[in-house]
Design an enzyme around this catalytic site. Structure first.
Site, PDB file in Angstrom:
ATOM      1  N   TRP A   1      -2.843  -2.413  -1.483  1.00 38.25           N
ATOM      2  CA  TRP A   1      -3.049  -3.148  -2.240  1.00 38.25           C
ATOM      3  C   TRP A   1      -3.660  -4.968  -0.969  1.00 38.25           C
ATOM      4  O   TRP A   1      -3.454  -4.058   0.146  1.00 38.25           O
ATOM      5  CB  TRP A   1      -1.260  -4.045  -1.650  1.00 38.25           C
TER       6      TRP A   1
ATOM      7  N   LYS B   1       5.892  -4.314  -4.403  1.00 34.66           N
ATOM      8  CA  LYS B   1       7.401  -4.320  -4.883  1.00 34.66           C
ATOM      9  C   LYS B   1       8.738  -3.914  -3.173  1.00 34.66           C
ATOM     10  O   LYS B   1       8.962  -4.289  -3.188  1.00 34.66           O
ATOM     11  CB  LYS B   1       7.651  -2.717  -5.166  1.00 34.66           C
TER      12      LYS B   1
ATOM     13  N   ARG C   1       3.912  -0.561  -5.095  1.00 34.06           N
ATOM     14  CA  ARG C   1       3.219  -0.839  -3.905  1.00 34.06           C
ATOM     15  C   ARG C   1       1.893  -1.909  -3.826  1.00 34.06           C
ATOM     16  O   ARG C   1       1.921  -1.780  -2.615  1.00 34.06           O
ATOM     17  CB  ARG C   1       3.349   0.208  -2.812  1.00 34.06           C
TER      18      ARG C   1
ATOM     19  N   GLU D   1      16.463 -17.707  -9.518  1.00 35.90           N
ATOM     20  CA  GLU D   1      16.030 -15.951  -9.934  1.00 35.90           C
ATOM     21  C   GLU D   1      15.182 -15.690 -11.364  1.00 35.90           C
ATOM     22  O   GLU D   1      14.597 -15.101 -11.689  1.00 35.90           O
ATOM     23  CB  GLU D   1      17.269 -14.772  -9.674  1.00 35.90           C
TER      24      GLU D   1
ATOM     25  N   LYS E   1      11.669 -14.669 -11.927  1.00 31.31           N
ATOM     26  CA  LYS E   1      11.512 -13.677 -13.236  1.00 31.31           C
ATOM     27  C   LYS E   1      10.298 -13.845 -14.057  1.00 31.31           C
ATOM     28  O   LYS E   1       9.245 -13.322 -14.224  1.00 31.31           O
ATOM     29  CB  LYS E   1      12.923 -13.191 -14.496  1.00 31.31           C
TER      30      LYS E   1
ATOM     31  N   HIS F   1      16.415 -35.899  -9.488  1.00 30.02           N
ATOM     32  CA  HIS F   1      15.275 -36.247  -8.146  1.00 30.02           C
ATOM     33  C   HIS F   1      14.047 -35.646  -8.169  1.00 30.02           C
ATOM     34  O   HIS F   1      13.052 -35.669  -7.190  1.00 30.02           O
ATOM     35  CB  HIS F   1      15.580 -36.146  -6.621  1.00 30.02           C
TER      36      HIS F   1
ATOM     37  N   CYS G   1       0.851  -1.480  -0.199  1.00 35.67           N
ATOM     38  CA  CYS G   1       0.306   0.043  -0.106  1.00 35.67           C
ATOM     39  C   CYS G   1       0.876   0.883  -0.045  1.00 35.67           C
ATOM     40  O   CYS G   1       2.008   1.259   0.765  1.00 35.67           O
ATOM     41  CB  CYS G   1      -0.806   0.325   0.926  1.00 35.67           C
TER      42      CYS G   1
ATOM     43  N   ASN H   1      -1.141   1.249   5.741  1.00 36.88           N
ATOM     44  CA  ASN H   1      -0.705   0.539   5.568  1.00 36.88           C
ATOM     45  C   ASN H   1      -0.103  -0.630   6.542  1.00 36.88           C
ATOM     46  O   ASN H   1      -0.082   0.186   7.986  1.00 36.88           O
ATOM     47  CB  ASN H   1       1.203   1.062   5.287  1.00 36.88           C
ATOM     48  N   GLY H   2      -0.452  -1.810   6.219  1.00 38.16           N
ATOM     49  CA  GLY H   2      -0.084  -2.315   7.244  1.00 38.16           C
ATOM     50  C   GLY H   2      -1.568  -3.086   7.846  1.00 38.16           C
ATOM     51  O   GLY H   2      -2.287  -3.181   7.027  1.00 38.16           O
TER      52      GLY H   2
ATOM     53  N   GLU I   1       6.964 -14.377 -11.936  1.00 38.72           N
ATOM     54  CA  GLU I   1       6.531 -12.813 -11.975  1.00 38.72           C
ATOM     55  C   GLU I   1       5.616 -11.817 -12.710  1.00 38.72           C
ATOM     56  O   GLU I   1       4.821 -11.542 -12.165  1.00 38.72           O
ATOM     57  CB  GLU I   1       7.851 -12.145 -11.542  1.00 38.72           C
TER      58      GLU I   1
HETATM   59  C1  G6P Z   1       8.694  -8.075  -3.278  1.00 34.83           C
HETATM   60  C2  G6P Z   1       9.853  -7.631  -4.507  1.00 34.83           C
HETATM   61  C3  G6P Z   1      10.254  -8.052  -5.230  1.00 34.83           C
HETATM   62  C4  G6P Z   1      11.911  -8.455  -3.776  1.00 34.83           C
HETATM   63  C5  G6P Z   1      10.857  -8.916  -2.235  1.00 34.83           C
HETATM   64  C6  G6P Z   1      12.564  -8.528  -1.152  1.00 34.83           C
HETATM   65  O1  G6P Z   1       8.924  -9.676  -3.167  1.00 34.83           O
HETATM   66  O2  G6P Z   1       8.478  -7.617  -5.473  1.00 34.83           O
HETATM   67  O3  G6P Z   1      11.457  -7.752  -6.063  1.00 34.83           O
HETATM   68  O4  G6P Z   1      12.799  -9.186  -4.202  1.00 34.83           O
HETATM   69  O5  G6P Z   1      10.445  -8.574  -2.393  1.00 34.83           O
HETATM   70  O6  G6P Z   1      12.348  -6.653  -1.401  1.00 34.83           O
HETATM   71  P1  G6P Z   1      13.238  -6.434  -0.955  1.00 34.83           P
HETATM   72  O7  G6P Z   1      13.146  -4.832  -0.523  1.00 34.83           O
HETATM   73  O8  G6P Z   1      13.428  -6.387   0.828  1.00 34.83           O
HETATM   74  O9  G6P Z   1      14.196  -6.533  -1.566  1.00 34.83           O
END
Ligand code: G6P
Length: 609
Positions: free
Chosen positions: A75, A604, A27, A482, A486, A505, A2, A101-102, A489
């Site tokens: 969010w 994010k 956010r 990763e 990606k 396995h 948020c 937010n929270g 996501e």
């Molecule tokens: C969210 C974001 C990711 C990020 C993760 C950790 O899931 O979408 O892109 O890697 O949080 O965030 P940070 O700010 O702690 O790296």
């Protein structure tokens, strides 16, 4: 999660709130809303979906002229994304307006209590209890500040609130516990945001509100007190981000812009820290704990998401370069561990935002156990940066695309520097080759970026797949994780990352002509083993898309598609192998027609646990 914005000052608040909400949209983007003090009353507008929809709703609203307002991009946690659940929320008398937010953990009991006392609720949110509680306390003829304090004493959980009161057109209230909130200090105007990126281009001077602080913000004054009504000390921090960094420029998406910033990101992370000829790494941020760090016996890396995968690369780096046993934990799981911590254990938090709730909680636990805590953080002045004992900033500028790309690259650079810094051989010729090669990385990334059209073509070929397997070994095992993250996501293709040795396995059961594998197979100490795995995939007719080293002839007969990368030394390979995977995911996502900067359901900055 948020986004919160607030404004009080000489300008009309509406355009400032909207531009702040757009900057914070990463956010959360389920719904958005604003409340503005206009013509002696507070006007509220909400809409479902992205901020641009709210903007459309507001377009012809000439009444919203006020100089005090709050805004929110949501969010969803409690209640589906719809207009009634969108913030701001208000009390029965429509006097008090709140964005949050929270999560308020005990909202159910409070709601029940308030409903029994005649309050009427309109939403399913936890937030709505707050304006009603303040309203309830005000019935006892308390002043607004005291009613707010009593409310805070009653609620449990994590929060950042921006609040306005229609009986006071001069004040914006801000309160925080565990969720971030930052005040932008201006001239005859002040701003509020849950993230400094919303303040870029408005002011460079910010105050990070601390837990348990209440700010009463007018256009010329910021009065910050604690829950005991005592004034607290607040420092003004200077933001280093500029407007250009926070805008898309000529790129269609932030994600593409941020991938293309790769070479510059590496340079910024290295700047002033690498004395190549002297084989020396200097990290000013760690100097104050340098003596303590000499006693390091074990490292624990704590992170989430992409930062966690950077941490997994860090594990290999620290063990190989610094010879320090290292383990990496999902920050969210670390709290459940009951392991005994020996003296000499150092906890390192990796976080782009510096606000991820789980990473923060993990660092707090490490501190409870009296561990030395370090932060590898991109956002200057963020909570994790402040709460760790020492740290190294990434200096990567704001990362806006929800899927992290440039932050990952800069985290790998910082981890490499910290590994050399912690090694007994810092300053010895032993690190010469590594440090010299580090300086060549920006150019090598550039050669990959220059050939992005090859990846665009491959994305066209693979865009309709339902599944994808990513394989790598050693340093490239976390890159496989990763790469898969990606792709899933932003393209919503199911993708799994695996250490290639684990393939037999389980995952091999899935291999068929419709189940492609992205293999990260540069020429290195484990390429022979990778080749054997690829033979096994080929024997089962699985299509292979390989990331391989320029000039490698053997891969040609094995893989259906190959993207060649320049040769580098093994510990630095992830810096090159991840870039084509980021671009591949980007092109697949865009070709499937998705908004890759704002993938569905993701946010994010994950500030709830
Ligand atoms: C969210 C974001 C990711 C990020 C993760 C950790 O899931 O979408 O892109 O890697 O949080 O965030 P940070 O700010 O702690 O790296």
């Amino acid at each position: 999660m948020c986004g919160i914005v607030g404004y009080i000052g000489k300008e009309k608040s509406l355009p400032i709130l909207i531009s702040g909400l757009k900057a914070l949209e990463y956010r959360g983007y389920d719904s958005a809303g604003i409340a503005i003090f206009s013509n002696d009353k507070i006007e509220i507008k909400k809409s479902v979906g992205q901020v641009k929809i709210l903007e459309k709703v507001l377009k012809d609203d000439i009444d919203l002229v006020g100089h005090l307002g709050i805004g929110h991009t949501r969010w969803a946690t409690h209640g589906i994304p719809n207009e009634k659940n969108a913030h701001p929320h208000n009390d029965c008398a429509k006097r008090i307006f709140v964005v949050h937010n929270g999560i308020i953990e005990n909202y159910k009991e409070i709601k029940e209590y308030l409903q029994n006392h005649g309050h009427n609720f309109l939403s399913d949110t936890d937030t709505e209890v707050v304006p009603h509680l303040i309203e309830d306390f005000l019935k006892d003829k308390k002043d607004f500040h005291t009613a707010l304090l009593d409310t805070l004493k009653m609620i449990k959980g994590a929060y950042a609130f921006a609040i306005i009161d229609s009986k006071n057109s001069d004040t914006l209230y801000a309160v925080k516990l565990s969720s971030p909130l930052v005040i932008g200090v201006g001239k005859h105007e002040n701003f509020l945001a849950s993230d400094p990126s919303a303040l870029v281009g408005k002011t460079k001077n910010v105050i990070y509100l601390k837990d348990g602080e209440i700010a009463e913000i007018t256009k010329d004054n910021i009065n910050i007190t604690n829950l005991e009504k005592q004034k607290t000390h607040s420092e003004i921090v200077r933001l280093e981000w500029d407007l250009e960094q926070a805008q898309k420029g000529n790129y269609p998406h932030f994600m593409l812009k941020e991938i293309f910033e790769g070479p510059e990101i590496v340079l910024s992370a290295l700047r002033g820290r690498l004395k190549g000829k002297e084989n020396f790494v200097k990290l000013g941020g760690l100097e104050q704990v340098a003596e303590k760090l000499k006693e390091t016996k074990r490292l624990i890396i704590l992170a989430c998401g992409t930062s966690y995968y950077a941490g997994l690369v860090g594990e290999y780096l620290f063990e190989e370069i610094a010879k320090i046993p290292t383990e990496v934990h999902f920050a969210s799981e670390f709290r459940y561990r009951e392991e005994p911590f020996e003296k000499g254990t150092v906890a390192i938090a990796i976080s782009q935002s510096g606000e991820t709730a789980d990473t923060l909680a993990a660092i707090r636990k490490a501190k409870e156990h009296e561990l030395l805590t370090l932060g590898i953080v991109n956002t200057v002045g963020s909570t994790i940066a402040r709460e760790t004992d020492a740290g190294v900033y990434n200096h990567a500028g704001p990362e806006v695309g929800v899927a992290s790309t440039k932050a990952f690259i800069s985290q790998l650079i910082i981890l490499t520097l910290v590994a050399v810094y912690l090694s007994k051989s810092n300053g010895h010729s032993k690190n010469h080759a590594l440090l010299q090669e580090l300086e060549k990385i920006p150019k090598k990334i550039k050669t990959i970026l220059d050939r992005s059209s090859e990846l665009e073509k491959l994305a066209e070929k693979y865009k309709n797949c339902d599944n994808f397997l990513f394989l790598g070994r050693r340093y490239n095992y976390p890159v496989a994780l990763e790469g898969a993250l990606k792709l899933k996501e932003i393209s919503y293709i199911h993708a799994e990352g695996y250490g290639a040795g684990e393939m037999k396995h389980g995952p091999i059961a899935m291999i068929s002509e419709n189940f492609p594998t992205a293999a990260i197979v540069p020429q290195n100490s484990v390429s022979e083993k990778m080749f054997s795995n690829l033979e096994e995939i080929k024997a089962r007719k699985g299509p292979i898309f390989a990331i391989a080293t320029e000039g490698d002839k053997r891969i040609v007969s094995l893989a259906n598609d190959i993207f060649f990368i320049p040769k580098t030394i093994e510990p630095l390979e992830p810096l090159l192998t991840v870039v084509p995977l980021q671009l591949f995911a980007y092109y697949v996502g865009t070709k499937r027609g998705f908004d890759v900067d704002k993938p569905r359901n993701l946010a994010k900055s994950v500030t709830v646990e």
